[in-house]
Design a protein around this motif. Structure first.
Motif, mmCIF file in Angstrom:
data_model
loop_
_atom_site.group_PDB
_atom_site.id
_atom_site.type_symbol
_atom_site.label_atom_id
_atom_site.label_comp_id
_atom_site.label_asym_id
_atom_site.label_seq_id
_atom_site.Cartn_x
_atom_site.Cartn_y
_atom_site.Cartn_z
ATOM 1 N N THR A 75 0.714 -1.352 0.053
ATOM 2 C CA THR A 75 0.158 -0.024 0.043
ATOM 3 C C THR A 75 0.718 1.342 0.249
ATOM 4 O O THR A 75 2.051 1.313 0.677
ATOM 5 C CB THR A 75 -0.709 0.052 1.217
ATOM 6 O OG1 THR A 75 -0.130 0.230 2.558
ATOM 7 C CG2 THR A 75 -1.821 -1.256 1.269
ATOM 8 N N ALA A 76 0.187 2.338 -0.609
ATOM 9 C CA ALA A 76 1.013 3.668 -0.631
ATOM 10 C C ALA A 76 -0.163 4.718 -0.525
ATOM 11 O O ALA A 76 -1.351 4.403 -0.895
ATOM 12 C CB ALA A 76 1.777 3.776 -2.113
ATOM 13 N N PRO A 77 0.094 5.882 0.197
ATOM 14 C CA PRO A 77 -0.845 6.484 0.522
ATOM 15 C C PRO A 77 -1.342 7.639 -0.617
ATOM 16 O O PRO A 77 -2.462 8.052 -0.394
ATOM 17 C CB PRO A 77 -0.229 7.538 1.653
ATOM 18 C CG PRO A 77 1.289 7.201 1.504
ATOM 19 C CD PRO A 77 1.457 6.074 0.979
ATOM 20 N N SER A 78 -0.870 7.719 -1.742
ATOM 21 C CA SER A 78 -1.210 8.438 -3.027
ATOM 22 C C SER A 78 -1.288 7.729 -4.209
ATOM 23 O O SER A 78 -0.405 6.747 -4.267
ATOM 24 C CB SER A 78 -0.350 10.020 -3.063
ATOM 25 O OG SER A 78 0.826 9.538 -3.536
ATOM 26 N N ILE A 127 -0.547 -3.801 -5.915
ATOM 27 C CA ILE A 127 -0.051 -2.621 -5.486
ATOM 28 C C ILE A 127 -1.235 -1.641 -5.522
ATOM 29 O O ILE A 127 -1.959 -1.624 -6.476
ATOM 30 C CB ILE A 127 1.059 -2.096 -6.118
ATOM 31 C CG1 ILE A 127 2.542 -2.954 -6.147
ATOM 32 C CG2 ILE A 127 1.671 -0.632 -5.999
ATOM 33 C CD1 ILE A 127 3.452 -3.018 -7.294
ATOM 34 N N GLY A 128 -1.320 -0.457 -4.390
ATOM 35 C CA GLY A 128 -2.218 0.357 -4.584
ATOM 36 C C GLY A 128 -2.573 1.158 -3.332
ATOM 37 O O GLY A 128 -1.839 1.211 -2.454
ATOM 38 N N THR A 129 -3.612 2.279 -3.406
ATOM 39 C CA THR A 129 -3.866 2.904 -2.485
ATOM 40 C C THR A 129 -4.736 2.023 -1.579
ATOM 41 O O THR A 129 -5.643 1.255 -1.891
ATOM 42 C CB THR A 129 -4.655 4.221 -2.920
ATOM 43 O OG1 THR A 129 -5.867 3.839 -3.758
ATOM 44 C CG2 THR A 129 -3.799 5.202 -3.508
ATOM 45 N N PRO A 130 -4.839 2.541 -0.102
ATOM 46 C CA PRO A 130 -5.574 1.698 0.652
ATOM 47 C C PRO A 130 -7.068 1.645 0.534
ATOM 48 O O PRO A 130 -7.748 0.466 0.693
ATOM 49 C CB PRO A 130 -5.140 2.233 2.171
ATOM 50 C CG PRO A 130 -3.944 3.010 1.996
ATOM 51 C CD PRO A 130 -4.032 3.389 0.459
ATOM 52 N N GLY A 131 -7.583 2.832 0.153
ATOM 53 C CA GLY A 131 -9.154 2.711 -0.026
ATOM 54 C C GLY A 131 -9.500 1.789 -0.946
ATOM 55 O O GLY A 131 -10.305 1.038 -1.080
ATOM 56 N N ASP A 168 -4.939 -0.993 8.432
ATOM 57 C CA ASP A 168 -5.694 -1.718 9.553
ATOM 58 C C ASP A 168 -6.467 -2.912 9.040
ATOM 59 O O ASP A 168 -6.284 -3.980 9.437
ATOM 60 C CB ASP A 168 -6.103 -0.884 10.637
ATOM 61 C CG ASP A 168 -6.119 -1.491 12.099
ATOM 62 O OD1 ASP A 168 -6.081 -2.853 12.108
ATOM 63 O OD2 ASP A 168 -6.210 -0.792 13.073
ATOM 64 N N LYS A 169 -7.539 -2.265 8.308
ATOM 65 C CA LYS A 169 -8.746 -3.244 7.969
ATOM 66 C C LYS A 169 -7.884 -4.407 6.742
ATOM 67 O O LYS A 169 -8.412 -5.358 6.966
ATOM 68 C CB LYS A 169 -9.831 -2.727 7.369
ATOM 69 C CG LYS A 169 -10.609 -2.016 8.550
ATOM 70 C CD LYS A 169 -11.812 -1.059 7.788
ATOM 71 C CE LYS A 169 -12.427 -0.565 9.093
ATOM 72 N NZ LYS A 169 -13.587 0.453 8.504
ATOM 73 N N ILE A 170 -7.122 -3.642 5.900
ATOM 74 C CA ILE A 170 -6.382 -4.502 5.001
ATOM 75 C C ILE A 170 -5.608 -5.637 5.967
ATOM 76 O O ILE A 170 -5.768 -6.954 5.260
ATOM 77 C CB ILE A 170 -5.588 -3.835 3.952
ATOM 78 C CG1 ILE A 170 -6.469 -2.857 3.081
ATOM 79 C CG2 ILE A 170 -4.789 -4.883 3.305
ATOM 80 C CD1 ILE A 170 -5.647 -2.027 2.399
#
Length: 450
Positions: A75-78, A127-131, A168-170
């Motif tokens: 995960t990455a934030p952007s 790979i991706g954003t957490p949402g 956290d949920k992931i």
């Protein structure tokens, strides 16, 4: 040390050769052997330290490309950061036989199409954003329970942007026996409960940079006192012909103001900040990388999430409140041993912030614009330094007498000490005058002989 020390699979070396990577960076040297042993890691390192390949190389080395299941989640934030990691991962994946399947799941893309694709085939690397990753897990489209490793990149930024709950949920959908790698420029206190929850006795490694800022970067400091800041930025961009310049602002509104002013002045300017729709931001980024723009105005999203090659100048229109961002901004230039110029604009009221940056090891060169040219100017601390010098040069006898005078003593004795101080000062002045007279005579004599 060379990459051969790590005994990777041959395809990894082919990918490294293509990138012309020959020697591991300090963070790679320290952490790759630890990751190869399957240990969980908290890695604290600055931007430009080679962090992405620190986790990609040993984790890709373990992937079984014959298994049709998710083996690694990152995960990455952007969106920009996720795409940056995806590009590096894809370059490695194409050298594997069979090719490792890597997917990039970020917001602003077609979710229904992604769900349809996942129904027929699961990727080996996610790979991706957490949402977006969490959305696909909740839709039961993405099956991450088979993953053996989980990477949380730029954890402090993930926390700042409010995505830690999604991460956290992931993590709660991943198997208990899991290698977890968390990378962050800083480890804020609010991040610690998350680390404790999922990581048992991780290897914690802080990789200190040899220098906070590369020695190929010149740091200029320009006072904005009594000047129009936008005009000053325009002058800096049109003086000295930068190859590619990024102007950093603290807010989206300020970035909009600077962009509007520069465009009105006839400059072709790209604008990048969180308020711009993802698709448009992606398009602008592609144009910047294709050198269609010479000037970019951005917020700190770009400093942490975007890697633009060939930046010759960075201008800090505002000083960031978080000084880590100052380092990230300036680190956009002076890469690969190329020369770079970082220009910081400041108001006299921000003197404490400038001192704090200097305490990080940044050596500023005071500059100003005169006749459309950047020239050296006075050090803002010159008066303070002069006073300090005078204090250092003060006669030891006088210092002793002054100290005595400050003590509680009889009035008559106080007078006597004052008289001694005045007498000593007078003698000193006489000696100085005598020396000046001698110098003047010598000079006169030389002139008459000449």
């Amino acid at each position: 040390m060379s990459f051969e020390t790590f005994a990777f699979q041959p395809f990894i070396y082919e990918a490294l050769a293509e990138k012309k990577f020959t020697q591991p960076t300090p963070v790679q040297e320290k952490l790759i052997p630890v990751i190869q042993k399957g240990k969980s890691v908290v890695g604290q390192s600055q931007t430009g330290s080679g962090k992405t390949h620190t986790f990609l190389l040993p984790l890709f080395d373990k992937i079984d490309s014959t298994k049709e299941e998710v083996q690694l989640v990152i995960t990455a934030p952007s969106r920009e950061l996720a795409t940056q990691i995806y590009t590096a991962a894809k370059q490695l994946a194409t050298h594997a036989t069979p090719e490792i399947r890597v997917t990039n799941f970020v917001g602003g893309t077609d979710k229904k199409r992604q769900i349809d694709r996942l129904a027929s085939q699961q990727p080996q690397v996610v790979i991706g954003t957490p949402g977006r990753i969490l959305d696909l897990i909740n839709e039961r489209a993405l099956k991450v329970h088979t993953a053996s490793a989980f990477v949380v990149d730029e954890a402090d930024m993930t926390l700042d942007m409010g995505f830690l709950e999604e991460v956290d949920k992931i993590a709660s959908h991943l198997p208990e026996k899991l290698q977890m790698l968390v990378f962050s420029a800083t480890i804020p206190e609010k991040l610690r409960p998350f680390l404790k929850k999922y990581m048992q006795n991780p290897v914690i490694e802080e990789i200190k940079a040899h220098a906070v800022i590369s020695d190929t970067i010149e740091n200029w400091l320009i006072s904005t006192k009594g000047k129009n800041q936008d005009r000053l930025i325009y002058q800096l961009l049109t003086t000295g012909q930068p190859y590619l310049a990024i102007v950093f602002a603290n807010t989206k509104q300020r970035a909009d103001e600077i962009t509007t002013y520069l465009r009105e002045k006839g400059l072709k300017v790209a604008k990048i900040h969180g308020g711009i729709p993802p698709r448009e931001r992606k398009r602008v980024m592609r144009q910047v990388q294709n050198l269609e723009y010479q000037f970019v105005v951005a917020t700190d999203l770009a400093a942490r999430g975007i890697d633009i090659e060939g930046v010759s100048h960075v201008i800090n229109a505002d000083i960031p409140e978080d000084l880590d961002f100052f380092i990230h901004r300036v680190g956009r230039t002076g890469r690969n041993q190329l020369h770079g110029t970082a220009i910081t604009l400041y108001e006299p009221s921000q003197d404490e912030l400038i001192t704090a940056i200097e305490d990080l090891g940044v050596d500023f060169q005071p500059k100003e614009i005169k006749n459309d040219e950047v020239v050296d100017t006075y050090d803002r601390n010159r008066r303070k330094k002069r006073e300090q010098k005078k204090a250092d040069e003060l006669d030891p006898t006088l210092i002793g007498l002054v100290k005595k005078k400050k003590k509680k003593i009889k009035p008559g004795y106080k007078k006597k000490i004052q008289w001694e101080i005045d007498k000593t000062k007078q003698q000193k002045r006489k000696i100085e005058r005598r020396q000046e007279t001698r110098q003047a005579r010598k000079h006169k004599k030389k002139s008459s002989q000449g």
